[in-house]
Design a protein around this motif. Structure first.
Motif, PDB file in Angstrom:
ATOM      1  N   GLU A 116     -19.273  -0.033 -41.890  1.00  0.00           N
ATOM      2  CA  GLU A 116     -18.045  -0.291 -43.042  1.00  0.00           C
ATOM      3  C   GLU A 116     -18.925  -0.218 -44.510  1.00  0.00           C
ATOM      4  O   GLU A 116     -19.153  -1.284 -44.573  1.00  0.00           O
ATOM      5  N   GLY A 117     -18.934   0.632 -44.671  1.00  0.00           N
ATOM      6  CA  GLY A 117     -19.398   0.943 -46.068  1.00  0.00           C
ATOM      7  C   GLY A 117     -18.137   0.501 -47.260  1.00  0.00           C
ATOM      8  O   GLY A 117     -17.034   1.258 -46.643  1.00  0.00           O
ATOM      9  N   VAL A 118     -18.253  -0.936 -48.142  1.00  0.00           N
ATOM     10  CA  VAL A 118     -17.841  -1.315 -48.629  1.00  0.00           C
ATOM     11  C   VAL A 118     -17.839  -0.887 -50.049  1.00  0.00           C
ATOM     12  O   VAL A 118     -17.015  -1.165 -51.222  1.00  0.00           O
ATOM     13  N   ALA A 119     -18.663  -0.092 -50.485  1.00  0.00           N
ATOM     14  CA  ALA A 119     -19.341  -0.551 -52.308  1.00  0.00           C
ATOM     15  C   ALA A 119     -20.697   1.052 -52.401  1.00  0.00           C
ATOM     16  O   ALA A 119     -21.495   1.435 -51.319  1.00  0.00           O
ATOM     17  N   VAL A 120     -20.358   1.862 -53.451  1.00  0.00           N
ATOM     18  CA  VAL A 120     -21.521   2.745 -52.938  1.00  0.00           C
ATOM     19  C   VAL A 120     -21.708   3.121 -54.846  1.00  0.00           C
ATOM     20  O   VAL A 120     -21.254   2.729 -55.885  1.00  0.00           O
ATOM     21  N   THR A 121     -23.349   3.404 -55.679  1.00  0.00           N
ATOM     22  CA  THR A 121     -23.514   3.374 -56.321  1.00  0.00           C
ATOM     23  C   THR A 121     -24.028   4.845 -56.584  1.00  0.00           C
ATOM     24  O   THR A 121     -24.729   4.536 -55.252  1.00  0.00           O
ATOM     25  N   MET A 122     -24.736   5.950 -57.384  1.00  0.00           N
ATOM     26  CA  MET A 122     -25.134   7.090 -57.583  1.00  0.00           C
ATOM     27  C   MET A 122     -26.567   7.083 -58.309  1.00  0.00           C
ATOM     28  O   MET A 122     -26.681   5.712 -59.535  1.00  0.00           O
ATOM     29  N   THR A 123     -27.440   7.905 -57.990  1.00  0.00           N
ATOM     30  CA  THR A 123     -28.963   7.520 -58.937  1.00  0.00           C
ATOM     31  C   THR A 123     -28.604   8.648 -60.284  1.00  0.00           C
ATOM     32  O   THR A 123     -27.193   9.309 -60.137  1.00  0.00           O
ATOM     33  N   ALA A 124     -29.094   8.452 -61.270  1.00  0.00           N
ATOM     34  CA  ALA A 124     -28.331   8.962 -62.244  1.00  0.00           C
ATOM     35  C   ALA A 124     -28.647  11.031 -62.290  1.00  0.00           C
ATOM     36  O   ALA A 124     -28.777  11.857 -62.815  1.00  0.00           O
ATOM     37  N   ASP A 125     -29.771  10.721 -61.427  1.00  0.00           N
ATOM     38  CA  ASP A 125     -29.846  12.641 -61.040  1.00  0.00           C
ATOM     39  C   ASP A 125     -28.966  12.897 -60.166  1.00  0.00           C
ATOM     40  O   ASP A 125     -28.955  14.522 -59.645  1.00  0.00           O
TER      41      ASP A 125
ATOM     42  N   THR B  69     -16.508   5.285 -50.642  1.00  0.00           N
ATOM     43  CA  THR B  69     -16.161   4.766 -48.993  1.00  0.00           C
ATOM     44  C   THR B  69     -15.252   3.902 -48.812  1.00  0.00           C
ATOM     45  O   THR B  69     -13.929   3.661 -49.138  1.00  0.00           O
ATOM     46  N   ASN B  70     -14.769   3.868 -47.165  1.00  0.00           N
ATOM     47  CA  ASN B  70     -13.434   3.976 -46.757  1.00  0.00           C
ATOM     48  C   ASN B  70     -13.239   2.268 -46.257  1.00  0.00           C
ATOM     49  O   ASN B  70     -12.487   1.800 -46.022  1.00  0.00           O
ATOM     50  N   GLY B  71     -14.889   1.507 -45.807  1.00  0.00           N
ATOM     51  CA  GLY B  71     -14.203   0.192 -45.844  1.00  0.00           C
ATOM     52  C   GLY B  71     -14.305   0.222 -43.959  1.00  0.00           C
ATOM     53  O   GLY B  71     -13.308  -1.446 -44.200  1.00  0.00           O
ATOM     54  N   ASN B  72     -14.429   0.980 -43.872  1.00  0.00           N
ATOM     55  CA  ASN B  72     -13.438   0.614 -41.908  1.00  0.00           C
ATOM     56  C   ASN B  72     -14.315   0.894 -41.334  1.00  0.00           C
ATOM     57  O   ASN B  72     -14.440   1.784 -40.844  1.00  0.00           O
ATOM     58  N   PRO B  73     -14.462  -0.407 -40.201  1.00  0.00           N
ATOM     59  CA  PRO B  73     -16.088   0.015 -39.556  1.00  0.00           C
ATOM     60  C   PRO B  73     -15.117   0.658 -37.643  1.00  0.00           C
ATOM     61  O   PRO B  73     -16.485   1.559 -37.345  1.00  0.00           O
ATOM     62  N   ASN B  74     -14.280   1.071 -38.031  1.00  0.00           N
ATOM     63  CA  ASN B  74     -13.467   2.501 -37.332  1.00  0.00           C
ATOM     64  C   ASN B  74     -13.498   3.889 -37.307  1.00  0.00           C
ATOM     65  O   ASN B  74     -13.314   4.512 -36.357  1.00  0.00           O
ATOM     66  N   THR B  75     -13.998   3.701 -38.370  1.00  0.00           N
ATOM     67  CA  THR B  75     -14.015   5.027 -39.317  1.00  0.00           C
ATOM     68  C   THR B  75     -14.747   4.985 -39.951  1.00  0.00           C
ATOM     69  O   THR B  75     -15.315   6.241 -40.652  1.00  0.00           O
ATOM     70  N   ASP B  76     -16.430   4.955 -39.298  1.00  0.00           N
ATOM     71  CA  ASP B  76     -17.826   5.048 -40.114  1.00  0.00           C
ATOM     72  C   ASP B  76     -18.500   6.686 -40.235  1.00  0.00           C
ATOM     73  O   ASP B  76     -18.432   6.976 -41.038  1.00  0.00           O
ATOM     74  N   GLY B  77     -17.225   7.684 -38.908  1.00  0.00           N
ATOM     75  CA  GLY B  77     -18.058   8.621 -38.649  1.00  0.00           C
ATOM     76  C   GLY B  77     -17.319   9.141 -40.571  1.00  0.00           C
ATOM     77  O   GLY B  77     -17.542  10.634 -40.563  1.00  0.00           O
ATOM     78  N   SER B  78     -16.192   9.127 -41.134  1.00  0.00           N
ATOM     79  CA  SER B  78     -15.811   9.846 -42.223  1.00  0.00           C
ATOM     80  C   SER B  78     -15.933   8.176 -43.215  1.00  0.00           C
ATOM     81  O   SER B  78     -15.521   8.323 -44.104  1.00  0.00           O
ATOM     82  N   GLY B  79     -17.388   7.518 -43.276  1.00  0.00           N
ATOM     83  CA  GLY B  79     -17.273   6.232 -44.360  1.00  0.00           C
ATOM     84  C   GLY B  79     -17.648   6.204 -45.638  1.00  0.00           C
ATOM     85  O   GLY B  79     -17.160   5.718 -46.241  1.00  0.00           O
ATOM     86  N   PHE B  80     -18.414   7.842 -46.215  1.00  0.00           N
ATOM     87  CA  PHE B  80     -18.882   7.824 -47.395  1.00  0.00           C
ATOM     88  C   PHE B  80     -18.470   9.799 -47.311  1.00  0.00           C
ATOM     89  O   PHE B  80     -18.255  10.501 -47.192  1.00  0.00           O
ATOM     90  N   GLY B  81     -17.117   9.744 -48.829  1.00  0.00           N
ATOM     91  CA  GLY B  81     -17.306  10.703 -49.441  1.00  0.00           C
ATOM     92  C   GLY B  81     -16.652  11.346 -50.640  1.00  0.00           C
ATOM     93  O   GLY B  81     -17.518  10.088 -51.376  1.00  0.00           O
TER      94      GLY B  81
END
Length: 486
Positions: A89-98, A44-56
């Motif tokens: 403002e995405g600041v952290a991420v986790t993912m399911t095992a599948d 995640t990019n953690g910036n509220p001004n770029t939520d359009g690319s907030g998750f990568g």
């Protein structure tokens, strides 16, 4: 984002331990997580001004000299970015095992959100949790068993809390939103003001307007599992989260090592078996027919290794009793059965080797009966068994466990090891008699043995050669004589 490889001493043709490149993102990378795909990571990019690319999603090739990084971004906007339920403002991420779902902590949105199929070509943000007034979400992780989603929240006064959600209920709701109700004011059944008279089945698009735990109250563990709290207060700000991972089961570890290369991992397999003192763990492999087949298939070029591995898995089981009135003889010869014996069945030292070979499909029930009939199994002693087990007087001795000046040899895995009475003082007296015991070698120093020694333990044991008395001679593996002696 900077990428490194791990260091391998004295070797660096592929840039081990060196930076192999970097990936530019719109505003850096705040959150970073591994995925089930070893060539992909999410961030995640953690910036509220770029939520359009907030998750990568970062994808690379498995080549540090040509790793060809590519990035694909997903918009963290659920609706029009003006809704109080919007994500920022995405600041952290986790993912399911599948790999089907990712969970992103949105700091300014004070919630956790769920992109669906994050590693696919078109990841989509589909749902979010209830905004929490007066706090900032700053981290998210999954429990070791993947059952619970855990988020950390910073209060504006500097204190904090940890909130817990049922990850399985979240993914079930996203997969089947029509199983839940929503009223005419976009309130889920978990809302205190829910109006049943205007209720209808929810759709996936409704999850962009309704907190997912309001639609399905079971997402909050307190509503389904009273022992699991929804909120845990913290005296300070819980900036980081990490959970203890549930260790893989004994059977899963054995399976992984077998599939990764059984012969190369043989020593690790044996070490794992020796370490385990849980009979249920050992039985979980022996009782599983596909696992026994995997052992056989994995050691197809070294079948004697499969036999001794199976013998080792039987440690602590069976009971020593000489034929012809033991369970082994009755089962295979008298009753002509072809199925495994109970773990409490008794047999003797050479029969356990046959039995391990039987469990590995190296010997069939018919082959066992044929061997018994060949030697005459009414009152078998080792003199009758010598030909079948490949014993000869001239076999080499184990180093420092034989007569001076005689040939010596260390055993290899699966080879038979014979024990003779030490009373013989010279070669003339040391030959012509019978061994008193036979075991199967795990390696050059350890054996799998069923006897009444040492310590009067009459179950299968894993022992050092030094623990048994007598002259020691090293033979071939049971498989070596397949089709020749039996």
């Amino acid at each position: 984002m900077v990428i490194f490889t791990l260091t391998v001493p004295n070797s660096n043709p592929r840039k081990w331990g060196e930076q192999i490149g970097k990936v530019l993102t719109p505003t850096g990378a705040w959150g970073l997580a591994a995925t089930p795909d070893p060539l992909k990571m999410v961030f995640t990019n953690g910036n509220p001004n770029t939520d359009g690319s907030g998750f990568g999603v970062l994808t690379v090739k498995d080549d540090p000299l040509d790793w060809a990084p590519t990035t694909v971004y997903t918009n963290l906007t659920l609706t029009d970015n003006r809704n109080v339920f919007e994500v920022n403002e995405g600041v952290a991420v986790t993912m399911t095992a599948d790999g089907k779902y990712a969970f992103v902590a949105g700091r300014n949105s004070k919630k956790i959100l769920e992109p669906k199929y994050p590693l696919g070509p078109n990841p989509k943000l589909v749902a979010a949790t209830e905004p929490v007034p007066g706090v900032l979400t700053n981290n998210v992780t999954l429990s070791g068993d993947g059952k619970y989603l855990i988020g950390s929240y910073l209060n504006l006064d500097g204190s904090g809390s940890v909130r817990i959600f049922d990850a399985g209920e979240i993914t079930k709701t996203v997969a089947n939103p029509g199983d839940y109700w929503i009223d005419g004011h976009y309130r889920g059944a978990g809302n205190f003001n829910f109006q049943p008279l205007s209720q209808r089945r929810a759709t996936l698009s409704d999850l962009t307007r309704v907190p997912i735990e309001e639609l399905n109250p079971l997402i909050l563990p307190q509503n389904s599992t009273p022992g699991i709290p929804t909120l845990i207060a913290s005296a300070g700000n819980p900036l980081g989260l990490i959970v203890a991972q549930k260790p893989p089961s004994f059977k899963a570890q054995i399976e992984k090592l077998l599939k990764a290369g059984a012969i190369a991992n043989y020593d690790r397999l044996i070490a794992l078996i020796i370490k385990s003192n849980d009979q249920n763990d050992l039985r979980s492999v022996v009782d599983d027919v596909p696992m026994r087949k995997l052992i056989v298939d994995s050691f197809s070029s070294k079948p004697e290794m499969a036999t001794v591995l199976m013998a080792a898995l039987l440690k602590g089981k069976q009971w020593w009793e000489n034929p012809p009135y033991n369970d082994f003889t009755r089962h295979f010869l008298a009753d002509k059965k072809n199925d495994p014996l109970p773990y409490t069945a008794n047999m003797n030292c050479w029969e356990i080797i046959w039995y391990a070979a039987f469990l590995c499909n190296q010997m069939t029930g018919d082959k066992i009966r044929s061997a018994m009939e060949t030697v005459g199994y009414k009152n078998p002693v080792f003199s009758a068994m010598r030909p079948i087990m490949g014993y000869q007087d001239g076999l080499p001795f184990y180093p420092k466990r034989g007569l001076p000046g005689e040939q010596t040899r260390l055993p290899k895995p699966g080879q038979l090891v014979f024990f003779r009475d030490e009373k013989a003082q010279d070669r003339k007296l040391a030959v012509g008699g019978d061994p008193g015991h036979v075991a199967i070698a795990l390696n050059s120093t350890q054996l799998v043995s069923l006897w009444n020694q040492p310590n009067k333990n009459k179950t299968i044991q894993i022992l050092d050669v030094s623990q048994l008395k007598g002259y020691v001679q090293v033979g071939q593996s049971l498989d070596f004589f397949k089709g020749i002696l039996w």
